[in-house]
Design a protein around this motif. Sequence first.
Motif, PDB file in Angstrom:
ATOM      1  N   GLY A 239       0.749  -1.323   0.035  1.00 15.44           N
ATOM      2  CA  GLY A 239       0.047   0.047   0.036  1.00 15.44           C
ATOM      3  C   GLY A 239       0.724   1.065   0.124  1.00 15.44           C
ATOM      4  N   THR A 240       0.375   2.466  -0.700  1.00 17.67           N
ATOM      5  CA  THR A 240       1.092   3.367  -0.749  1.00 17.67           C
ATOM      6  C   THR A 240       0.180   4.647  -0.387  1.00 17.67           C
ATOM      7  N   TRP A 241       1.087   5.777   0.137  1.00 13.26           N
ATOM      8  CA  TRP A 241       0.222   6.951   0.452  1.00 13.26           C
ATOM      9  C   TRP A 241       1.220   8.187   0.493  1.00 13.26           C
ATOM     10  N   ASN A 242       1.037   8.953  -0.483  1.00 12.04           N
ATOM     11  CA  ASN A 242       1.979  10.344  -0.497  1.00 12.04           C
ATOM     12  C   ASN A 242       3.425  10.085  -0.592  1.00 12.04           C
ATOM     13  N   GLY A 243       3.802   8.981  -1.567  1.00 10.93           N
ATOM     14  CA  GLY A 243       5.066   8.612  -1.954  1.00 10.93           C
ATOM     15  C   GLY A 243       5.659   7.776  -0.875  1.00 10.93           C
ATOM     16  N   HIS A 244       5.115   7.152   0.015  1.00 15.27           N
ATOM     17  CA  HIS A 244       5.663   6.236   1.073  1.00 15.27           C
ATOM     18  C   HIS A 244       4.821   4.769   0.888  1.00 15.27           C
ATOM     19  N   ILE A 245       5.671   3.784   1.388  1.00 22.31           N
ATOM     20  CA  ILE A 245       4.944   2.419   1.567  1.00 22.31           C
ATOM     21  C   ILE A 245       4.120   2.679   2.874  1.00 22.31           C
ATOM     22  N   SER A 246       2.900   2.426   2.845  1.00 20.87           N
ATOM     23  CA  SER A 246       2.186   2.695   4.040  1.00 20.87           C
ATOM     24  C   SER A 246       1.455   1.451   4.706  1.00 20.87           C
ATOM     25  N   PHE A 247       1.294   0.455   3.828  1.00 28.17           N
ATOM     26  CA  PHE A 247       0.984  -0.954   4.545  1.00 28.17           C
ATOM     27  C   PHE A 247       1.469  -2.223   3.704  1.00 28.17           C
ATOM     28  N   TRP A 248       1.485  -3.149   4.200  1.00 31.36           N
ATOM     29  CA  TRP A 248       1.793  -4.327   3.711  1.00 31.36           C
ATOM     30  C   TRP A 248       0.465  -5.292   3.668  1.00 31.36           C
ATOM     31  N   GLU A 249      -0.111  -5.960   2.478  1.00 26.48           N
ATOM     32  CA  GLU A 249      -1.148  -6.629   2.411  1.00 26.48           C
ATOM     33  C   GLU A 249      -1.091  -8.088   1.825  1.00 26.48           C
ATOM     34  N   PRO A 250      -1.251  -8.744   2.684  1.00 25.11           N
ATOM     35  CA  PRO A 250      -1.522 -10.443   1.978  1.00 25.11           C
ATOM     36  C   PRO A 250      -3.030 -10.270   1.626  1.00 25.11           C
ATOM     37  N   VAL A 251      -3.143 -11.103   0.699  1.00 27.42           N
ATOM     38  CA  VAL A 251      -4.667 -11.488   0.287  1.00 27.42           C
ATOM     39  C   VAL A 251      -4.803 -12.887   0.224  1.00 27.42           C
ATOM     40  N   VAL A 252      -5.808 -13.441   0.816  1.00 24.93           N
ATOM     41  CA  VAL A 252      -5.956 -15.003   0.981  1.00 24.93           C
ATOM     42  C   VAL A 252      -7.256 -15.568   0.378  1.00 24.93           C
ATOM     43  N   ASN A 253      -7.128 -16.206  -0.406  1.00 25.25           N
ATOM     44  CA  ASN A 253      -8.448 -16.682  -1.049  1.00 25.25           C
ATOM     45  C   ASN A 253      -9.036 -17.661   0.081  1.00 25.25           C
ATOM     46  N   ARG A 254     -10.373 -17.396   0.287  1.00 24.14           N
ATOM     47  CA  ARG A 254     -11.136 -18.100   1.199  1.00 24.14           C
ATOM     48  C   ARG A 254     -11.414 -19.624   0.884  1.00 24.14           C
ATOM     49  N   ASP A 255     -11.693 -19.726  -0.573  1.00 23.29           N
ATOM     50  CA  ASP A 255     -12.127 -20.926  -0.848  1.00 23.29           C
ATOM     51  C   ASP A 255     -10.822 -21.928  -0.951  1.00 23.29           C
ATOM     52  N   TRP A 256      -9.850 -21.511  -1.339  1.00 23.37           N
ATOM     53  CA  TRP A 256      -8.694 -22.045  -1.289  1.00 23.37           C
ATOM     54  C   TRP A 256      -8.358 -22.600   0.107  1.00 23.37           C
ATOM     55  N   VAL A 257      -8.379 -21.770   1.066  1.00 25.29           N
ATOM     56  CA  VAL A 257      -8.239 -22.292   2.656  1.00 25.29           C
ATOM     57  C   VAL A 257      -9.015 -23.399   2.698  1.00 25.29           C
ATOM     58  N   VAL A 258     -10.282 -23.202   2.624  1.00 29.19           N
ATOM     59  CA  VAL A 258     -11.376 -23.904   3.093  1.00 29.19           C
ATOM     60  C   VAL A 258     -11.230 -25.573   2.285  1.00 29.19           C
ATOM     61  N   SER A 259     -11.133 -25.386   0.988  1.00 24.31           N
ATOM     62  CA  SER A 259     -10.982 -26.598   0.143  1.00 24.31           C
ATOM     63  C   SER A 259      -9.616 -27.165   0.393  1.00 24.31           C
ATOM     64  N   GLU A 260      -8.656 -26.689   0.453  1.00 27.24           N
ATOM     65  CA  GLU A 260      -7.325 -27.279   0.357  1.00 27.24           C
ATOM     66  C   GLU A 260      -6.711 -27.510   1.905  1.00 27.24           C
ATOM     67  N   LYS A 261      -7.184 -26.605   2.825  1.00 26.39           N
ATOM     68  CA  LYS A 261      -6.955 -26.810   4.167  1.00 26.39           C
ATOM     69  C   LYS A 261      -5.494 -26.955   4.410  1.00 26.39           C
ATOM     70  N   PRO A 262      -4.644 -25.969   3.712  1.00 25.81           N
ATOM     71  CA  PRO A 262      -3.158 -25.957   4.013  1.00 25.81           C
ATOM     72  C   PRO A 262      -2.780 -25.994   5.527  1.00 25.81           C
ATOM     73  N   ALA A 263      -1.841 -27.038   5.688  1.00 32.41           N
ATOM     74  CA  ALA A 263      -1.244 -27.260   6.838  1.00 32.41           C
ATOM     75  C   ALA A 263      -0.115 -26.166   7.315  1.00 32.41           C
ATOM     76  N   SER A 264       0.596 -25.935   6.258  1.00 31.62           N
ATOM     77  CA  SER A 264       1.425 -24.998   6.354  1.00 31.62           C
ATOM     78  C   SER A 264       1.865 -24.448   4.772  1.00 31.62           C
ATOM     79  N   ALA A 265       1.104 -23.357   4.464  1.00 24.97           N
ATOM     80  CA  ALA A 265       1.630 -22.765   3.027  1.00 24.97           C
ATOM     81  C   ALA A 265       2.229 -21.473   3.319  1.00 24.97           C
TER      82      ALA A 265
END
Length: 330
Positions: A239-265
């Motif tokens: 994420g950026t704001w006014n020329g700076h990195i303002s946040f880090w953002e992981p994006v996680v697919n709910r359907d992947w989590v529920v269907s694949e049930k990753p033990a440690s991805a």
Amino acid sequence: MIRNALRMRWSLPLALALLVVASFTPMLIAAGSKASASTPVLSGAEADRAALPKLTSFNKVSLGDGTVETLYAADSAKRPVALAVRVDAAAMKTLPSTPTHDGQTCFDTGGDGIDLEADCASGHERTLWFPKLNGLPFQWLMFNWQKNGHGPTHVFDKPHFDLHFFIQDFSARNQIRTGSCNLVINCDDDATAKKPVPAPYAPVGWGLPGAAGRMGNHIIDPNAAPANGGAFTQAFAYGTWNGHISFWEPVVNRDWVVSEKPASACQPIPQTPQVELTGYYPETMCTRYGSGGEMTFTFEKFVKRTAPAGAKAPVWSSKSTAESAVRHQH
């Protein structure tokens, strides 16, 4: 139709989004970078070794019939070892679905009152906090459950969790206004959010999917999944704001989590060449599905990164973050 229109307000179709990334050179940084073109998931023995650290709960709020919470692990000097977000089993089974958005990020575009489907973004949002660990750059979490996903089309348009680990302080974030531009953001703030992050603090070659009210801009790697057409499991944005990195953002697919049930991805986090604030930053992110049905996401393998000589801490707003900067320089 309303739902599709809302998605398109933030995103470009994938082909156009990648064209913007390739051709809008003022918005991209061309110097060397530690960011990789892809983020392979660790597997086999590597994944087996990525055991979940012992975590301490810090902050918990309701979500559906359950909870979402922040957790952490620290060493004896109170330096970060792991930072986590957990959605418990009850919440995973009862994630809010109606309305699509809970009304925290809205703008009355038609002047006829707020429509939670057409005038809002951010899905169902929760604010949580992180402990003040020594050298930890992240102050708080903006958690978003996006039932219908969002753009870019064919990239993030599936049900997923957006986990915004904010470096920008909470009061300054609150000054990012909603409005009629892009994804419900004030047009002047849209321009501020999209100011390019200068080298050496930006990931090389990353593009601009768009800015959002009460968040800032988002940049992604067009050569990494799912933007490159690969499967959407877990992804990463800055994420950026006014020329700076303002946040880090992981994006996680709910359907992947529920269907694949990753033990440690687990997968490496693309790093910027340099950081503006000296502190401890994670090199790995992991998603785990527990035996009880809960999802735990973690930042792990924190290493100290030192800002280059002469680097100045970001001033996020008229209310200077000097106190925060001093804390992070320890």
